[in-house]
Motif scaffolding. Sequence first.
Motif, PDB file in Angstrom:
ATOM      1  N   GLU A   1       2.310  15.662 -34.694  1.00 56.29           N
ATOM      2  CA  GLU A   1       3.137  15.185 -35.803  1.00 56.29           C
ATOM      3  C   GLU A   1       4.603  15.031 -35.415  1.00 56.29           C
ATOM      4  OE1 GLU A   1       0.525  16.921 -39.539  1.00 56.29           O
ATOM      5  OE2 GLU A   1       2.240  18.094 -38.821  1.00 56.29           O
ATOM      6  N   ASN A   2       5.003  15.514 -34.276  1.00 60.24           N
ATOM      7  CA  ASN A   2       6.378  15.392 -33.812  1.00 60.24           C
ATOM      8  C   ASN A   2       6.332  14.783 -32.422  1.00 60.24           C
ATOM      9  OD1 ASN A   2       9.114  15.602 -33.427  1.00 60.24           O
ATOM     10  ND2 ASN A   2       9.121  17.808 -33.115  1.00 60.24           N
ATOM     11  N   GLU A   3       6.192  13.478 -32.360  1.00 57.18           N
ATOM     12  CA  GLU A   3       5.844  12.831 -31.103  1.00 57.18           C
ATOM     13  C   GLU A   3       7.018  12.610 -30.156  1.00 57.18           C
ATOM     14  OE1 GLU A   3       3.445   9.378 -31.766  1.00 57.18           O
ATOM     15  OE2 GLU A   3       1.730  10.567 -32.386  1.00 57.18           O
TER      16      GLU A   3
ATOM     17  N   LYS B   1       8.780  11.904 -39.198  1.00 58.76           N
ATOM     18  CA  LYS B   1       8.293  11.912 -37.828  1.00 58.76           C
ATOM     19  C   LYS B   1       9.285  11.221 -36.897  1.00 58.76           C
ATOM     20  CE  LYS B   1       3.352  11.862 -38.924  1.00 58.76           C
ATOM     21  NZ  LYS B   1       2.082  11.150 -38.719  1.00 58.76           N
TER      22      LYS B   1
ATOM     23  N   PRO C   1       5.542  16.495 -45.803  1.00 59.62           N
ATOM     24  CA  PRO C   1       5.661  16.248 -44.365  1.00 59.62           C
ATOM     25  C   PRO C   1       7.094  15.923 -43.973  1.00 59.62           C
ATOM     26  CG  PRO C   1       4.609  14.384 -45.476  1.00 59.62           C
ATOM     27  CD  PRO C   1       4.719  15.483 -46.479  1.00 59.62           C
TER      28      PRO C   1
ATOM     29  N   THR D   1      -2.305   8.507 -31.016  1.00 57.60           N
ATOM     30  CA  THR D   1      -2.911   9.831 -31.116  1.00 57.60           C
ATOM     31  C   THR D   1      -4.397   9.679 -30.830  1.00 57.60           C
ATOM     32  OG1 THR D   1      -1.287  10.677 -32.699  1.00 57.60           O
ATOM     33  CG2 THR D   1      -3.446  11.739 -32.669  1.00 57.60           C
TER      34      THR D   1
ATOM     35  N   VAL E   1      -7.030  13.953 -37.631  1.00 61.74           N
ATOM     36  CA  VAL E   1      -6.117  15.060 -37.360  1.00 61.74           C
ATOM     37  C   VAL E   1      -6.251  16.125 -38.450  1.00 61.74           C
ATOM     38  CG1 VAL E   1      -3.691  15.732 -37.163  1.00 61.74           C
ATOM     39  CG2 VAL E   1      -4.511  13.649 -36.033  1.00 61.74           C
ATOM     40  N   ASP E   2      -6.336  15.691 -39.701  1.00 62.77           N
ATOM     41  CA  ASP E   2      -6.453  16.654 -40.803  1.00 62.77           C
ATOM     42  C   ASP E   2      -7.764  17.429 -40.736  1.00 62.77           C
ATOM     43  OD1 ASP E   2      -3.988  16.042 -41.826  1.00 62.77           O
ATOM     44  OD2 ASP E   2      -4.743  14.578 -43.287  1.00 62.77           O
TER      45      ASP E   2
ATOM     46  N   ILE F   1      -0.804  20.778 -33.298  1.00 60.65           N
ATOM     47  CA  ILE F   1      -0.694  19.576 -34.121  1.00 60.65           C
ATOM     48  C   ILE F   1       0.727  19.414 -34.660  1.00 60.65           C
ATOM     49  CG2 ILE F   1      -1.440  18.527 -36.293  1.00 60.65           C
ATOM     50  CD1 ILE F   1      -4.251  19.613 -35.711  1.00 60.65           C
ATOM     51  N   SER F   2       1.304  20.512 -35.140  1.00 68.06           N
ATOM     52  CA  SER F   2       2.656  20.442 -35.712  1.00 68.06           C
ATOM     53  C   SER F   2       3.684  20.048 -34.667  1.00 68.06           C
ATOM     54  CB  SER F   2       3.036  21.786 -36.340  1.00 68.06           C
ATOM     55  OG  SER F   2       2.167  22.106 -37.401  1.00 68.06           O
TER      56      SER F   2
ATOM     57  N   PRO G   1      -1.050  13.171 -28.264  1.00 67.83           N
ATOM     58  CA  PRO G   1      -0.335  12.058 -28.879  1.00 67.83           C
ATOM     59  C   PRO G   1      -0.245  10.853 -27.957  1.00 67.83           C
ATOM     60  CG  PRO G   1       1.236  13.608 -27.985  1.00 67.83           C
ATOM     61  CD  PRO G   1      -0.134  14.208 -27.757  1.00 67.83           C
TER      62      PRO G   1
ATOM     63  N   ARG H   1      -7.527  20.023 -37.992  1.00 67.86           N
ATOM     64  CA  ARG H   1      -6.667  21.107 -38.483  1.00 67.86           C
ATOM     65  C   ARG H   1      -7.445  22.023 -39.426  1.00 67.86           C
ATOM     66  NH1 ARG H   1      -1.723  18.635 -40.505  1.00 67.86           N
ATOM     67  NH2 ARG H   1      -0.359  19.895 -39.181  1.00 67.86           N
TER      68      ARG H   1
END
Length: 416
Positions: free
Chosen positions: A265-267, A168, A165, A407, A224-225, A260-261, A313, A228
Amino acid sequence: MAAEPAARGGSPRRPVSPEAPPCWAAARALLPGAREELRLEFGAPVGRSAALLLRRAADLLYGAGGARGPPPGLLRLSEAACDRAWERLNAAAWRAVDREWRRAFSFGCLFRALGLCRAGAASPEALRACDLGLLLGAPVLDGVLLRLAGVLQRHLPGPGAAPPPAPKKVRRGPPPPAVEPAAAVPRLRRPSLERFRDRFLAPGKPLVLQGLVDHWPCMSKWSVDYIRQVAGSRTVPVELGSRYTDQEWSQTLMTVEEFISRYIENENQVGYLAQHQLFDQIPELKQDIGVPDYCSLGKMDEDEITVNAWFGPAGTISPLHHDPQQNFLVQVMGQKYLRLYSPQHSEKLYPHEGHLLHNTSQVDVEEPDLARFPAFEEAPFQDCILSPSEVLFIPAKHWHYVRALETSFSISFWWA
């Protein structure tokens, strides 16, 4: 080789070549046995040329039998038909688009997805064609696009080893306002239907319900996983921007994996997956939820209730607004801060003028401009922090403001 039996009755099918891709037999089995059963007749709004493109694509598809590779011209014809319909879908407001053009678009997406499947292994591009038809088209052949999407998803190659990962960039917004006991939305654990009806539904009073949805599978399964894994390859509409009243707010289509990406995951970016078709589009998620028991107090049948998904998010905001129906907001993941105002104080909330945003306040609830909106300070409100497995009853026409503190995944049920 014996001919295959027809699906749902009808004529026998041509044999499928053993050299065809693994997904092809299952995909082809979803179609009627005879080309005539497609019923590719369209109303007057669909031009002769668009209808002809679809009929020629169908002729190639049914005439291909077990031939190696895709029928020559199938992809070209189906893409041309999609392009014609796409122009019409975007030429006017959505409600003004004739249903016949939506049907034509669905058939174009269907033939394109089948052509891609016949050309090789199941691909994200073929699945995207199905999703576009589901989102923008009209149902055809007893929901064939939904069933084809399921076939393609089962045949997609599994994800490889995940890369490590990336660090973040976490945006830390302000903490929620303190919820004062005197203004807090009351909480009750599974009140009887009669008590809920008499004390909250009939007088139109908000309530946080506890113990109502703890048994839903989504409460223990979803993360989240997990989302996905189940839905990462599916194309969905996404709202870009922290709130729909911002000038830079826009909408686009992307896969759940991309969403999601980019936005979970990139807030440092803000986007919101908000749509009412998600659970019909992705049955694997729908089977993990139910319908709150208290909806039985309304006049609607269960299949008439509108179910919306809200996934985003921390920092995403629904501006102060009201909806025409009763609402149960079910919190599945994360926490949200909500503030509610009775419709009797609407004049102090300064709704936008004009039809488009007449149900939305001009006021920024947490940073109000009291010089422009002085009466807002006088409007009494209730508020709460909604946590996973809690359900907020928002009465019809009740103004409500929502900010995600983490989130968050929520489900709203609009009913009457």
